[in-house]
Write a protein that holds these residues in place. Sequence first.
Motif, PDB file in Angstrom:
ATOM      1  N   PHE A  32       0.829  -1.200   0.000  1.00 42.23           N
ATOM      2  CA  PHE A  32       0.000   0.000   0.000  1.00 42.23           C
ATOM      3  C   PHE A  32       0.866   1.254   0.000  1.00 42.23           C
ATOM      4  N   SER A  33       1.945   1.248   0.775  1.00 45.54           N
ATOM      5  CA  SER A  33       2.837   2.411   0.836  1.00 45.54           C
ATOM      6  C   SER A  33       3.470   2.692  -0.517  1.00 45.54           C
ATOM      7  N   VAL A  34       3.966   1.672  -1.169  1.00 42.69           N
ATOM      8  CA  VAL A  34       4.632   1.861  -2.464  1.00 42.69           C
ATOM      9  C   VAL A  34       3.637   2.382  -3.500  1.00 42.69           C
ATOM     10  N   ILE A  35       2.447   1.815  -3.525  1.00 44.11           N
ATOM     11  CA  ILE A  35       1.437   2.269  -4.487  1.00 44.11           C
ATOM     12  C   ILE A  35       1.041   3.717  -4.199  1.00 44.11           C
ATOM     13  N   THR A  36       0.868   4.060  -2.931  1.00 43.10           N
ATOM     14  CA  THR A  36       0.503   5.425  -2.558  1.00 43.10           C
ATOM     15  C   THR A  36       1.601   6.408  -2.949  1.00 43.10           C
ATOM     16  N   ILE A  37       2.843   6.051  -2.701  1.00 44.10           N
ATOM     17  CA  ILE A  37       3.971   6.920  -3.062  1.00 44.10           C
ATOM     18  C   ILE A  37       3.989   7.167  -4.567  1.00 44.10           C
ATOM     19  N   LEU A  38       3.807   6.104  -5.351  1.00 47.35           N
ATOM     20  CA  LEU A  38       3.831   6.259  -6.807  1.00 47.35           C
ATOM     21  C   LEU A  38       2.694   7.144  -7.302  1.00 47.35           C
ATOM     22  N   PHE A  39       1.484   6.949  -6.766  1.00 47.32           N
ATOM     23  CA  PHE A  39       0.362   7.775  -7.196  1.00 47.32           C
ATOM     24  C   PHE A  39       0.534   9.232  -6.782  1.00 47.32           C
ATOM     25  N   LEU A  40       0.997   9.485  -5.553  1.00 45.35           N
ATOM     26  CA  LEU A  40       1.186  10.866  -5.124  1.00 45.35           C
ATOM     27  C   LEU A  40       2.287  11.542  -5.927  1.00 45.35           C
ATOM     28  N   LEU A  41       3.328  10.804  -6.263  1.00 46.57           N
ATOM     29  CA  LEU A  41       4.381  11.342  -7.116  1.00 46.57           C
ATOM     30  C   LEU A  41       3.817  11.691  -8.492  1.00 46.57           C
ATOM     31  N   LEU A  42       3.032  10.798  -9.061  1.00 50.52           N
ATOM     32  CA  LEU A  42       2.418  11.048 -10.359  1.00 50.52           C
ATOM     33  C   LEU A  42       1.483  12.256 -10.311  1.00 50.52           C
ATOM     34  N   PHE A  43       0.603  12.317  -9.303  1.00 54.11           N
ATOM     35  CA  PHE A  43      -0.324  13.442  -9.186  1.00 54.11           C
ATOM     36  C   PHE A  43       0.428  14.751  -8.928  1.00 54.11           C
ATOM     37  N   GLY A  44       1.515  14.688  -8.166  1.00 58.37           N
ATOM     38  CA  GLY A  44       2.307  15.882  -7.913  1.00 58.37           C
ATOM     39  C   GLY A  44       2.967  16.407  -9.173  1.00 58.37           C
ATOM     40  N   VAL A  45       3.504  15.512  -9.985  1.00 58.09           N
ATOM     41  CA  VAL A  45       4.140  15.927 -11.241  1.00 58.09           C
ATOM     42  C   VAL A  45       3.087  16.496 -12.197  1.00 58.09           C
ATOM     43  N   VAL A  46       1.918  15.869 -12.268  1.00 55.63           N
ATOM     44  CA  VAL A  46       0.849  16.386 -13.131  1.00 55.63           C
ATOM     45  C   VAL A  46       0.427  17.784 -12.673  1.00 55.63           C
ATOM     46  N   ALA A  47       0.338  17.989 -11.359  1.00 53.67           N
ATOM     47  CA  ALA A  47      -0.020  19.318 -10.847  1.00 53.67           C
ATOM     48  C   ALA A  47       1.059  20.338 -11.192  1.00 53.67           C
TER      49      ALA A  47
END
Length: 119
Positions: A32-47
């Motif tokens: 769960f941690s790894v998936i959350t980190i990847l999604f937040l990184l992706l959403f942060g870059v998109v923002a």
Amino acid sequence: MQKMPLLHTLLRNFSGCFTDDQQRKMVLVKLFSVITILFLLLFGVVALVNRQADHAMVLLFFGSLIFINYLLLKTTHRMDLASFGIIAITGFMCLYLFYTGGIGGAGPLWSFVFIPVAI
């Protein structure tokens, strides 16, 4: 002799990999941690690409907190502390998104993510 379906056999073999319930929980929290980190990184870059630097920095900050929590879990093996950390960090992130509205007013939808995570 009756043949078992392939999926049933794979799931039975996978569940046999864990010697106890604590080990299974540890794998789930790490995943769960790894998936959350990847999604937040992706959403942060998109923002950042969409020129929403404030929102991007907050998402990357929460991703960093989850990463620190993951590293603490790997080094200390304290499941109770890591589980509480994930719930607290995700809860604060949902509160932030609910309060600010997120992008396009979709912030309150993130509160639906928090309930299954907390459980």
